[in-house]
Design an enzyme around this catalytic site. Sequence first.
Site, PDB file in Angstrom:
ATOM      1  N   GLY A  87     -14.224   9.813   7.689  1.00 48.95           N
ATOM      2  CA  GLY A  87     -14.380  10.823   6.629  1.00 48.95           C
ATOM      3  C   GLY A  87     -15.467  10.357   5.669  1.00 48.95           C
ATOM      4  O   GLY A  87     -16.320   9.537   6.016  1.00 48.95           O
ATOM      5  N   ARG A  88     -15.381  10.865   4.436  1.00 49.86           N
ATOM      6  CA  ARG A  88     -16.428  10.552   3.457  1.00 49.86           C
ATOM      7  C   ARG A  88     -16.545   9.049   3.209  1.00 49.86           C
ATOM      8  O   ARG A  88     -17.643   8.502   3.138  1.00 49.86           O
ATOM      9  CB  ARG A  88     -16.128  11.264   2.126  1.00 49.86           C
ATOM     10  N   ILE A  89     -15.396   8.365   3.062  1.00 48.77           N
ATOM     11  CA  ILE A  89     -15.451   6.927   2.740  1.00 48.77           C
ATOM     12  C   ILE A  89     -15.933   6.137   3.961  1.00 48.77           C
ATOM     13  O   ILE A  89     -16.761   5.225   3.841  1.00 48.77           O
ATOM     14  CB  ILE A  89     -14.075   6.433   2.238  1.00 48.77           C
ATOM     15  N   ILE A 113      -8.324  -0.524   4.091  1.00 53.18           N
ATOM     16  CA  ILE A 113      -8.356   0.073   2.750  1.00 53.18           C
ATOM     17  C   ILE A 113      -7.783   1.486   2.812  1.00 53.18           C
ATOM     18  O   ILE A 113      -7.985   2.285   1.900  1.00 53.18           O
ATOM     19  CB  ILE A 113      -9.789   0.124   2.152  1.00 53.18           C
ATOM     20  N   ALA A 114      -7.072   1.797   3.918  1.00 50.04           N
ATOM     21  CA  ALA A 114      -6.600   3.174   4.126  1.00 50.04           C
ATOM     22  C   ALA A 114      -5.238   3.374   3.457  1.00 50.04           C
ATOM     23  O   ALA A 114      -5.159   3.808   2.302  1.00 50.04           O
ATOM     24  CB  ALA A 114      -6.550   3.471   5.610  1.00 50.04           C
ATOM     25  N   ARG A 115      -4.186   3.042   4.141  1.00 47.50           N
ATOM     26  CA  ARG A 115      -2.830   3.157   3.615  1.00 47.50           C
ATOM     27  C   ARG A 115      -1.947   2.138   4.313  1.00 47.50           C
ATOM     28  O   ARG A 115      -2.175   1.824   5.490  1.00 47.50           O
ATOM     29  CB  ARG A 115      -2.233   4.543   3.905  1.00 47.50           C
ATOM     30  N   GLU A 159       4.362  -1.165  -0.054  1.00 49.96           N
ATOM     31  CA  GLU A 159       3.815  -1.737  -1.295  1.00 49.96           C
ATOM     32  C   GLU A 159       4.512  -1.151  -2.513  1.00 49.96           C
ATOM     33  O   GLU A 159       4.987  -0.009  -2.437  1.00 49.96           O
ATOM     34  CB  GLU A 159       2.290  -1.509  -1.357  1.00 49.96           C
ATOM     35  N   HIS A 197      -4.186  -2.801  -3.919  1.00 52.23           N
ATOM     36  CA  HIS A 197      -4.534  -1.363  -3.862  1.00 52.23           C
ATOM     37  C   HIS A 197      -5.506  -1.002  -5.006  1.00 52.23           C
ATOM     38  O   HIS A 197      -5.178  -0.165  -5.861  1.00 52.23           O
ATOM     39  CB  HIS A 197      -3.265  -0.505  -3.920  1.00 52.23           C
ATOM     40  N   ILE A 198      -6.677  -1.644  -4.986  1.00 48.88           N
ATOM     41  CA  ILE A 198      -7.639  -1.448  -6.085  1.00 48.88           C
ATOM     42  C   ILE A 198      -8.986  -0.907  -5.601  1.00 48.88           C
ATOM     43  O   ILE A 198      -9.980  -0.993  -6.329  1.00 48.88           O
ATOM     44  CB  ILE A 198      -7.865  -2.766  -6.873  1.00 48.88           C
TER      45      ILE A 198
HETATM   46  C1  DGY Z   1      -6.519   7.131  -3.220  1.00 44.10           C
HETATM   47  O1  DGY Z   1      -7.224   7.792  -3.978  1.00 44.10           O
HETATM   48  O2  DGY Z   1      -5.917   7.640  -2.259  1.00 44.10           O
HETATM   49  C2  DGY Z   1      -6.395   5.691  -3.515  1.00 44.10           C
HETATM   50  O3  DGY Z   1      -5.755   5.014  -2.505  1.00 44.10           O
HETATM   51  C3  DGY Z   1      -5.709   5.483  -4.858  1.00 44.10           C
HETATM   52  O4  DGY Z   1      -4.378   5.814  -4.724  1.00 44.10           O
END
Ligand code: DGY
Length: 326
Positions: A157-159, A239-241, A270, A288-289
Site C-alpha cells: 500500500g502507500r507505506i 511495522i504492520a500489526r 501488545e 508501536h511508534i
Molecule cells: C496506525 O496508524 O495504524 C498506527 O499503527 C498507529 O496506531
Amino acid sequence: MQTKPSVLVARAVFPEILHKLEQHFTVDSNQDDILFSAEELARRLQGKVGVFTTGSERISASLLAQCPELRICANMAVGYNNFDLPAMTSAGVVATNTPDVLTETTADFGFALLMATARRMAESEHFLRAGLWTRWSYDMFAGAEVHGSILGIIGMGRIGQGIARRGALGFGMKVLYCNRKPLDAATEAACQARHVSKTELLQTADHVMLVLPYSAEAHHTIGAAELALMKPTATLVNIARGGIVDDAALAAALRNRTIAAAGLDVFEGEPAVHPDLLTVPNVVLTPHIASATMPTRMAMAGLAADNLIGFLVHGKALTPLNAPAP
Ligand code: DGY
C-alpha cells in the site's frame, strides 16, 4: 439556543485538538488517559453521537448495540482492526481512519528499523552500555549489508511503496513485493519493484518488511514455516500489526539463528510482549511508534477531529471507510 452534539474523546489528545472539537461539540474527554474497559467505554458513550478513538478502543457489535445514538467513530490511526467494520455498517455507524498523513513518517521509521536491525544497533548499544567494550575486533557486531541488497516487502500500500522508494532510490536495493493485487505498471516503475510470490520473496530477500493490514487472513502471515524459507542471514521487520507474525515462532527462529535478526514495532497482544522476545539479543524492539513524530501525530489527530466535524456538522466525513445507509 441549539445544544451542541456530544462526542467522546476516548484517549488523551493534544489540547489544541480538544479545543477545536469544543468549538462544535460538548466534549467528554479522557485527558488522564485511563484505558476504558468495554463496559466503561459503553457507559461513557451513552448520549454521544461521535467518538474519537485510537487503536486501543474496540468497536464491536456488542458495544454498538449498547450505544444506539452513536453515528461516527473516528480512529486516530490508518489501521482499523479495532473496528468491526461490517457491524458498524449494519448499525449505520460511519467509520473513518487517517490515511496519507502518516505515510512518509511511517516509511521513514520502517527503514530506520530495517537499518537498526541489519546493522545490530540495539544489540551493540546494550553491549557498550554494559561496559563490555574493551577493544576493537574485526567481526565485532558485523551485520548484514543494506545498500545493494534485496528488499522484500509484503503489503504494498502507500507505506510499502514509500519503503520501496527509499530502498530502490536511496540505497540501490533490488525491491521485490507481494500484495493481494499487483500494482499498476506506472506505480511499479516509480517504486522500481517487481511482484513475486510470497514463497519467492521469502526465499530471495535479504530483508523482509511487513506492511500489510491486519485481517483474519493475514493472521500469522509469518510463522515457523515461513521463517524456515528465509535465508539464515536475512532480517525481518514488522511495522504492520501484531498477530501478523507468530511471535513465539519468531523468538525461536531468532534463538536458533534460522534468521539473523528482527525489528519489531508491533506485537501480538501488545502492550504485552512475548517473554521470549525479551531474552533474545538479535531483535530490536520498539513500542508501536512508527508514526510517532509530533507533526504527524498532530496531523493524525487533526484529521480524526476533522472527520467528526465534517460528518456531524457538515454531513460528510473526509476519509470514510464505509458508507452505511442513511
Ligand atoms: C496506525 O496508524 O495504524 C498506527 O499503527 C498507529 O496506531
